[in-house]
Design a protein around this motif. Structure first.
Motif, mmCIF file in Angstrom:
data_model
loop_
_atom_site.group_PDB
_atom_site.id
_atom_site.type_symbol
_atom_site.label_atom_id
_atom_site.label_comp_id
_atom_site.label_asym_id
_atom_site.label_seq_id
_atom_site.Cartn_x
_atom_site.Cartn_y
_atom_site.Cartn_z
ATOM 1 N N ASP A 1 -0.831 -5.807 3.342
ATOM 2 C CA ASP A 1 -1.965 -5.744 2.252
ATOM 3 C C ASP A 1 -3.001 -6.540 3.093
ATOM 4 O O ASP A 1 -4.283 -6.583 2.168
ATOM 5 C CB ASP A 1 -1.404 -6.414 0.981
ATOM 6 N N GLU A 2 -3.299 -6.621 4.258
ATOM 7 C CA GLU A 2 -4.443 -7.295 4.848
ATOM 8 C C GLU A 2 -5.207 -6.133 5.636
ATOM 9 O O GLU A 2 -4.796 -5.016 5.937
ATOM 10 C CB GLU A 2 -4.291 -8.121 5.938
ATOM 11 N N SER A 3 -6.856 -6.530 5.204
ATOM 12 C CA SER A 3 -7.614 -5.418 6.034
ATOM 13 C C SER A 3 -7.991 -5.896 7.580
ATOM 14 O O SER A 3 -7.783 -7.140 7.691
ATOM 15 C CB SER A 3 -8.680 -5.087 5.171
ATOM 16 N N ARG B 1 -4.166 -13.397 14.862
ATOM 17 C CA ARG B 1 -3.617 -13.060 13.584
ATOM 18 C C ARG B 1 -1.952 -13.244 13.801
ATOM 19 O O ARG B 1 -1.304 -13.557 13.014
ATOM 20 C CB ARG B 1 -4.139 -11.706 13.061
#
Length: 173
Positions: free
Chosen positions: A95-97, A104
């Motif tokens: 759910d990360e953009s 990361r």
């Protein structure tokens, strides 16, 4: 959302190349969203199609693909007829953009060594391509990206890099 490094999960053997991976929690299922179809590709090769999330790629002659899934994600194992002719795609909801970066990845997997990271576009997705080292598997080629709410982790032996590049050039969503 925490990234999942499938190599360190409680996973069993599915191929000679990935013999130290342990996929015991993944069970082939006829009702899984993972499905394999191999209609003839215009270029003369079969295509692997994964129903949900929807993606496909050309399978080189003599290669096969098997999908496994559970509530944690799906794995696709692609194998040729010779040792080392294989790669794996592991995908999980994400759910990360934004694009996946080495920084990361290292937030959640600090022990992973990311070598020679490069940006690429594969199937329209902004992709991080790099080499890594695994004590039992040796040097690996890794391709990580997020697309359509999923994180894709593609792993192959570094020796399979050239063929993997050709296959990934056929990836479509």
């Amino acid at each position: 959302m925490k990234l999942l490094n499938f190599k360190s999960s409680n996973l069993s053997s599915l191929s000679k190349t990935f013999k130290s991976l342990n996929f015991e929690f993944l069970n082939p299922s006829s009702d899984s969203t993972a499905s394999v179809t191999t209609p003839e590709d215009p270029n003369g090769s079969d295509r692997y199609t994964h129903a949900e999330p929807g993606f496909s790629f050309a399978l080189p002659p003599g290669f096969s693909a098997r999908a496994f899934g559970d509530e944690g994600g799906d794995a696709v194992l692609v194998e040729g007829q010779s040792p080392g002719e294989s790669f794996q795609i592991f995908l999980t909801p994400f759910d990360e953009s934004g694009p996946i970066t080495p920084e990361r990845i290292l937030e959640d997997i600090p022990g992973l060594v990311v070598l020679d990271p490069q940006r690429a576009t594969i199937g329209g997705a902004d992709t991080l391509v790099f080499f890594s080292e695994d004590p039992s598997l040796g040097k690996l080629r890794e391709v990580w990206f997020s697309q359509g709410g999923y994180l894709y982790q593609i792993t192959a032996s570094a020796a399979f890099d050239e063929e993997l590049s050709k296959i990934m050039a056929t990836l479509s969503f």
